[in-house]
Design a protein around this motif. Structure first.
Motif, PDB file in Angstrom:
ATOM      1  N   LEU A 155      -2.468   0.725  -8.495  1.00 52.89           N
ATOM      2  CA  LEU A 155      -2.843   0.813  -7.091  1.00 52.89           C
ATOM      3  C   LEU A 155      -1.572   0.800  -6.259  1.00 52.89           C
ATOM      4  N   ASP A 156      -1.368   1.859  -5.478  1.00 51.40           N
ATOM      5  CA  ASP A 156      -0.199   1.977  -4.605  1.00 51.40           C
ATOM      6  C   ASP A 156      -0.657   1.765  -3.174  1.00 51.40           C
ATOM      7  N   LEU A 157      -0.444   0.560  -2.655  1.00 53.20           N
ATOM      8  CA  LEU A 157      -0.881   0.236  -1.298  1.00 53.20           C
ATOM      9  C   LEU A 157       0.150   0.692  -0.271  1.00 53.20           C
ATOM     10  N   ALA A 158      -0.339   0.926   0.955  1.00 46.62           N
ATOM     11  CA  ALA A 158       0.510   1.454   2.028  1.00 46.62           C
ATOM     12  C   ALA A 158       1.229   2.708   1.549  1.00 46.62           C
ATOM     13  N   CYS A 184      -3.422   4.205  -1.562  1.00 45.23           N
ATOM     14  CA  CYS A 184      -4.340   3.628  -0.574  1.00 45.23           C
ATOM     15  C   CYS A 184      -3.578   3.311   0.704  1.00 45.23           C
ATOM     16  N   ASP A 185      -4.164   3.678   1.842  1.00 45.30           N
ATOM     17  CA  ASP A 185      -3.520   3.416   3.129  1.00 45.30           C
ATOM     18  C   ASP A 185      -4.606   3.324   4.190  1.00 45.30           C
ATOM     19  N   THR A 240      -6.986   7.255  -0.799  1.00 43.91           N
ATOM     20  CA  THR A 240      -8.117   6.401  -0.450  1.00 43.91           C
ATOM     21  C   THR A 240      -7.809   5.598   0.811  1.00 43.91           C
ATOM     22  N   ALA A 241      -8.746   5.562   1.739  1.00 43.22           N
ATOM     23  CA  ALA A 241      -8.596   4.748   2.940  1.00 43.22           C
ATOM     24  C   ALA A 241      -8.982   3.312   2.623  1.00 43.22           C
ATOM     25  N   GLY A 242      -8.130   2.371   3.035  1.00 40.88           N
ATOM     26  CA  GLY A 242      -8.442   0.978   2.759  1.00 40.88           C
ATOM     27  C   GLY A 242      -7.521   0.030   3.493  1.00 40.88           C
ATOM     28  N   ASP A 243      -8.054  -1.143   3.834  1.00 34.34           N
ATOM     29  CA  ASP A 243      -7.327  -2.211   4.505  1.00 34.34           C
ATOM     30  C   ASP A 243      -6.835  -3.181   3.435  1.00 34.34           C
ATOM     31  N   ALA A 244      -5.543  -3.511   3.449  1.00 35.52           N
ATOM     32  CA  ALA A 244      -4.960  -4.377   2.425  1.00 35.52           C
ATOM     33  C   ALA A 244      -5.591  -5.761   2.397  1.00 35.52           C
TER      34      ALA A 244
END
Length: 235
Positions: free
Chosen positions: A56-59, A79-80, A99-103
């Protein structure tokens, strides 16, 4: 409104990144004096993604940061929460599952990923501790986390020069290349306000991560923090 305030209201941060999406990667290369690409290689090596693993690669922004994990054979989910960044990324990398998502409220089930990573994004999350706990939740037992973030140079004379660059030169450079230079005023202000290397390590441990350690890149301009999720849950 092209920049967020340091209280990091989510709608302000998302709007700010929407505005800079088109030239974000180019601007990062320029203001980092070409170091951003080298730092991505260090992140990929620290994550150590392997075929069959899920990362999972956030931001993740436009997805540029996700490419090295895919090249290593892992299945990567960028994901951002900036829709502008994701739209720009889809133009460039149609095959990535952006993917759209809030950390702080990740749209994933428990214990899905072998590794979770975030580069230059944790600093922009309003509730850092909630994000660290969410990252732990979605990581498999024995899995790993890698956080790459701007930090605090360890040599005091260099730290003074660096702070001067952030506050004076960086906004000027950004004005020449960015579609929204005021956003980089926020960047210049947010970095000195961010916890130093030991403080971030402490917050990771408090969130439940084990084996926490870090290494400095470029004398501490950037720090690479690592940790693991315990192989078995307590209790």
């Amino acid at each position: 409104m092209t920049r967020a305030s340091l209280d990091k209201q989510p709608h302000e941060v998302a709007a700010m990144f929407d505005d800079v999406a088109a030239k974000y990667d180019l601007t990062n290369d320029v203001i980092s004096l070409g170091q951003a690409r080298r730092w991505r290689k260090h992140v990929a090596a620290a994550v150590g993604g392997r075929p069959g693993e899920k990362v999972l690669d956030l931001a993740a922004g436009t997805g540029t940061s996700s490419i090295p994990f895919s090249a290593d054979g892992a299945y990567v989910v960028p994901c951002d929460f900036s829709l502008g960044m994701l739209r720009e990324g889809k133009k460039r990398h149609e095959w990535l599952p952006l993917t759209a998502g809030d950390a702080t409220r990740l749209p994933f089930a428990d214990e899905v990923f072998d590794a979770v990573t975030i580069s230059y994004g944790l600093r922009n999350v309003q509730d850092t501790d909630a994000a660290l706990r969410e990252m732990l939740r979605v990581t498999k037992p024995g899995g790993r986390v890698v956080i790459c973030e701007f930090s605090h140079p360890t040599w005091k004379p260099f730290r003074t020069v660096y702070t001067e660059y952030l506050m004076r030169a960086l906004p000027t450079v950004a004005r020449a290349v960015s579609s929204s230079p005021d956003a980089y005023v926020y960047l210049a202000e947010s970095i000195p306000a961010w916890p130093d290397q030991p403080a971030l390590a402490g917050r990771m441990r408090q969130a439940g991560w084990t084996d926490v350690a870090w290494r400095n890149l470029a004398g501490g301009i950037v720090a690479l923090h690592r940790g693991r999720k315990a192989a078995t849950s307590a209790g």
